[in-house]
Design a protein around this motif. Structure first.
Motif, PDB file in Angstrom:
ATOM      1  N   TRP A 100      17.543  13.691  39.649  1.00  0.00           N
ATOM      2  CA  TRP A 100      18.715  13.534  40.593  1.00  0.00           C
ATOM      3  C   TRP A 100      18.375  12.208  41.224  1.00  0.00           C
ATOM      4  CZ3 TRP A 100      18.221  13.507  45.934  1.00  0.00           C
ATOM      5  CH2 TRP A 100      19.299  13.367  46.567  1.00  0.00           C
ATOM      6  N   LEU A 149       5.582  32.423  34.959  1.00  0.00           N
ATOM      7  CA  LEU A 149       7.349  32.595  35.119  1.00  0.00           C
ATOM      8  C   LEU A 149       7.629  31.439  36.475  1.00  0.00           C
ATOM      9  CD1 LEU A 149       8.033  36.103  34.245  1.00  0.00           C
ATOM     10  CD2 LEU A 149       8.648  33.928  33.110  1.00  0.00           C
ATOM     11  N   THR A 150       6.508  31.821  37.442  1.00  0.00           N
ATOM     12  CA  THR A 150       6.961  31.051  38.757  1.00  0.00           C
ATOM     13  C   THR A 150       6.591  29.523  38.415  1.00  0.00           C
ATOM     14  OG1 THR A 150       4.800  31.256  39.441  1.00  0.00           O
ATOM     15  CG2 THR A 150       6.562  32.820  40.181  1.00  0.00           C
ATOM     16  N   THR A 168      13.981  34.622  33.003  1.00  0.00           N
ATOM     17  CA  THR A 168      13.057  35.650  33.419  1.00  0.00           C
ATOM     18  C   THR A 168      13.559  37.150  33.142  1.00  0.00           C
ATOM     19  OG1 THR A 168      12.321  34.111  34.938  1.00  0.00           O
ATOM     20  CG2 THR A 168      11.796  36.264  35.536  1.00  0.00           C
ATOM     21  N   ARG A 192      23.361  17.447  43.537  1.00  0.00           N
ATOM     22  CA  ARG A 192      22.223  18.080  43.431  1.00  0.00           C
ATOM     23  C   ARG A 192      22.059  19.526  43.759  1.00  0.00           C
ATOM     24  NH1 ARG A 192      16.878  18.261  46.910  1.00  0.00           N
ATOM     25  NH2 ARG A 192      15.499  18.681  45.388  1.00  0.00           N
ATOM     26  N   GLU A 213      19.829  25.444  37.519  1.00  0.00           N
ATOM     27  CA  GLU A 213      18.449  25.626  37.161  1.00  0.00           C
ATOM     28  C   GLU A 213      18.119  26.979  37.807  1.00  0.00           C
ATOM     29  OE1 GLU A 213      14.733  26.426  38.455  1.00  0.00           O
ATOM     30  OE2 GLU A 213      15.570  25.068  40.001  1.00  0.00           O
ATOM     31  N   ALA A 273      11.121  22.902  36.372  1.00  0.00           N
ATOM     32  CA  ALA A 273      12.697  22.934  36.076  1.00  0.00           C
ATOM     33  C   ALA A 273      12.908  22.296  37.444  1.00  0.00           C
ATOM     34  CB  ALA A 273      13.205  24.182  35.909  1.00  0.00           C
ATOM     35  N   PHE A 274      12.284  22.876  38.483  1.00  0.00           N
ATOM     36  CA  PHE A 274      12.936  22.379  39.854  1.00  0.00           C
ATOM     37  C   PHE A 274      12.496  20.978  40.097  1.00  0.00           C
ATOM     38  CE2 PHE A 274      11.828  21.483  44.525  1.00  0.00           C
ATOM     39  CZ  PHE A 274      12.967  21.726  44.780  1.00  0.00           C
ATOM     40  N   VAL A 287       8.295  37.617  41.575  1.00  0.00           N
ATOM     41  CA  VAL A 287       7.972  37.505  40.358  1.00  0.00           C
ATOM     42  C   VAL A 287       6.585  37.141  39.938  1.00  0.00           C
ATOM     43  CG1 VAL A 287       8.362  35.757  38.541  1.00  0.00           C
ATOM     44  CG2 VAL A 287      10.452  36.684  39.803  1.00  0.00           C
ATOM     45  N   GLN A 288       5.930  36.275  40.870  1.00  0.00           N
ATOM     46  CA  GLN A 288       4.281  36.210  40.891  1.00  0.00           C
ATOM     47  C   GLN A 288       3.643  37.580  40.759  1.00  0.00           C
ATOM     48  OE1 GLN A 288       2.986  33.021  40.970  1.00  0.00           O
ATOM     49  NE2 GLN A 288       0.751  33.745  41.431  1.00  0.00           N
ATOM     50  N   TRP A 343      16.808  30.040  34.960  1.00  0.00           N
ATOM     51  CA  TRP A 343      15.517  30.481  35.270  1.00  0.00           C
ATOM     52  C   TRP A 343      15.510  32.137  35.356  1.00  0.00           C
ATOM     53  CZ3 TRP A 343      13.340  33.173  39.331  1.00  0.00           C
ATOM     54  CH2 TRP A 343      11.834  33.199  39.477  1.00  0.00           C
ATOM     55  N   GLU A 375      14.734  18.504  37.671  1.00  0.00           N
ATOM     56  CA  GLU A 375      15.945  18.183  38.374  1.00  0.00           C
ATOM     57  C   GLU A 375      15.926  17.401  39.483  1.00  0.00           C
ATOM     58  OE1 GLU A 375      18.171  18.479  41.482  1.00  0.00           O
ATOM     59  OE2 GLU A 375      16.977  20.604  41.525  1.00  0.00           O
ATOM     60  N   ASN A 376      14.680  17.303  40.266  1.00  0.00           N
ATOM     61  CA  ASN A 376      14.351  16.811  41.428  1.00  0.00           C
ATOM     62  C   ASN A 376      14.407  15.302  41.120  1.00  0.00           C
ATOM     63  OD1 ASN A 376      13.958  16.188  44.121  1.00  0.00           O
ATOM     64  ND2 ASN A 376      12.093  17.253  44.241  1.00  0.00           N
ATOM     65  N   ASN A 427       3.231  27.008  43.153  1.00  0.00           N
ATOM     66  CA  ASN A 427       4.500  26.753  43.161  1.00  0.00           C
ATOM     67  C   ASN A 427       5.511  27.607  43.751  1.00  0.00           C
ATOM     68  OD1 ASN A 427       4.128  28.464  40.907  1.00  0.00           O
ATOM     69  ND2 ASN A 427       3.233  26.503  39.998  1.00  0.00           N
ATOM     70  N   ARG A 458       9.442  27.661  36.815  1.00  0.00           N
ATOM     71  CA  ARG A 458      10.558  27.385  37.671  1.00  0.00           C
ATOM     72  C   ARG A 458      10.288  26.177  38.368  1.00  0.00           C
ATOM     73  NH1 ARG A 458      13.365  29.354  42.794  1.00  0.00           N
ATOM     74  NH2 ARG A 458      15.422  28.345  42.501  1.00  0.00           N
ATOM     75  N   LEU A 497      10.554  34.263  44.138  1.00  0.00           N
ATOM     76  CA  LEU A 497       9.450  33.830  43.447  1.00  0.00           C
ATOM     77  C   LEU A 497       7.991  34.490  43.817  1.00  0.00           C
ATOM     78  CD1 LEU A 497       9.858  29.797  43.598  1.00  0.00           C
ATOM     79  CD2 LEU A 497       9.969  31.435  41.573  1.00  0.00           C
ATOM     80  N   ALA A 515      23.043  21.185  40.503  1.00  0.00           N
ATOM     81  CA  ALA A 515      22.019  20.951  39.651  1.00  0.00           C
ATOM     82  C   ALA A 515      21.159  22.038  39.808  1.00  0.00           C
ATOM     83  CB  ALA A 515      21.246  19.554  39.538  1.00  0.00           C
ATOM     84  N   PHE A 516      20.605  22.159  41.005  1.00  0.00           N
ATOM     85  CA  PHE A 516      19.605  23.336  41.698  1.00  0.00           C
ATOM     86  C   PHE A 516      20.075  24.708  41.247  1.00  0.00           C
ATOM     87  CE2 PHE A 516      18.322  26.129  44.999  1.00  0.00           C
ATOM     88  CZ  PHE A 516      17.091  25.899  44.939  1.00  0.00           C
TER      89      PHE A 516
END
Lengths: 189, 189
Positions: free
Chosen positions: A171, A156-157, B175, B160, B167, A163-164, B100-101, B171, A167-168, A31, A160, B97, B163-164
């Motif tokens: 919407w 953690l990813t 994090t 959108r 989010e 959440a993404f 963070v991964q 996040w 939201e998607n 992701n 996200r 991302l 919202a994006f």
DNA sequence: AATGAGTACTCATGTTGATGACTAGGGTTG
DNA sequence: CAACCCTAGTCATCAACATGAGTACTCATT
């Protein structure tokens, strides 16, 4: 040049073959990035040539042999450098958004159909990520896992990702409602 | 090949020059796509050659002349076809991302700094989109505007965008908190 | 009086990402 | 027993996206 780093980051979870890696990236379970199998094989070859990953052949019977890759110290250093460098801002780039932008001037029936499908796909991903999260954290609570777990990057990813997609989905649902209501109240010329 | 359609969709708002278009796409105010000026000029040239947009020269004094473009009937038909075709799924592709991964294995100080910056950028975009939304809807309520407004496409895509980014910001904040707490509790080897 | 910023573009090149076609053996299912 | 899917890849090519550099004229700033 972030694909190479995405591959390195993915390989931190343990040894993977190109094929396994491709599965993860292809389905989008990965992701945090997305790529086709062919890109990954090519990238793995390059990474190995540069010594950032190392592979070992695993002989299998009753199916083709495979090569399992892991990140080398040089690879880890490369990841470190990458992390320290500035990130380029992430942009939304979505066919559907383009279509919605033009919603006033095109046939909305087709658009609503696509929004509906997208919402379903998003829901499926939410479910998938949800089960992935619970598998990652095991029997611990999220709080506990994030405090003391030893591999929280993927978690953690994935958060996200959830959440993404939520939201998607929301919407899409909202947009469908708006478009449908307008279709009923005033028929377009 | 969605850039061309993004350009067409953007031009539905009225006549624009390549430069104006570039401004909108570059800053990312065009919250449904992103592109460099050069790409847009090139695309406009192609679109004009294919008759999907038409331009007219506007002579200006005290600054260079410009060409204002609008979508032709053929362009509208092209948008229609595009809208009817299946959308390719939208993927997240974000440097941050990837970093963070890999968070468990790299220096988190640099990472936290970048997450902080990203959160600020996101907040700035939220504000920007917010004011854009209120400008679009004028003195009407959102409900009223979405029901009876005559150009809701940009509004919906902007929703959108908001919202994006919300989010995104949330996040990042979350994090950061997680990473900071881990840095304090157990010093990494 | 020079520097820099804004308007309005063009040209050329480089890097990334996406796609189609192909190999090859084993297992499954109708 | 033929058709199809799964594993495990390779090769070649194309389209899309990104970047740097350059032009030219104006206005405001230092």
């Amino acid at each position: 040049m972030a694909l190479r780093h995405a591959v390195l980051a993915a390989l931190l979870d343990g040894e993977l073959s190109g094929y396994q890696l491709a599965k993860a990236f292809d389905v989008g379970v990965a992701n945090f990035w997305y790529a086709q199998p062919q890109q990954l094989y090519a990238e793995l070859t390059r990474l190995e040539k540069e010594g950032l990953v190392a592979g070992r052949e695993v002989v299998q019977e009753s199916r083709p042999n495979k090569r399992l890759f892991h990140v080398t110290d040089a690879g880890l250093a490369e990841l470190e450098t990458f992390t320290a460098a500035a990130s380029k801002p992430a942009f939304v780039r979505d066919d559907l958004l383009v279509k919605v932008q033009a919603a006033d001037r095109v046939d909305t029936a087709a658009l609503v159909a696509q929004l509906t499908e997208r919402a379903q796909v998003a829901q499926a991903k939410i479910d998938l990520f949800g089960s992935l999260l619970s598998r990652l954290r095991g029997d611990r609570t999220e709080e506990d896992f994030l405090r003391h777990g030893d591999r929280i990057g993927p978690y953690l990813t994935c958060l996200r990702g959830v959440a993404f997609e939520q939201e998607n989905r929301d919407w899409c649902v909202r947009t469908i409602a708006v478009l449908e209501e307008r279709r009923q109240s005033h028929v377009r010329p």
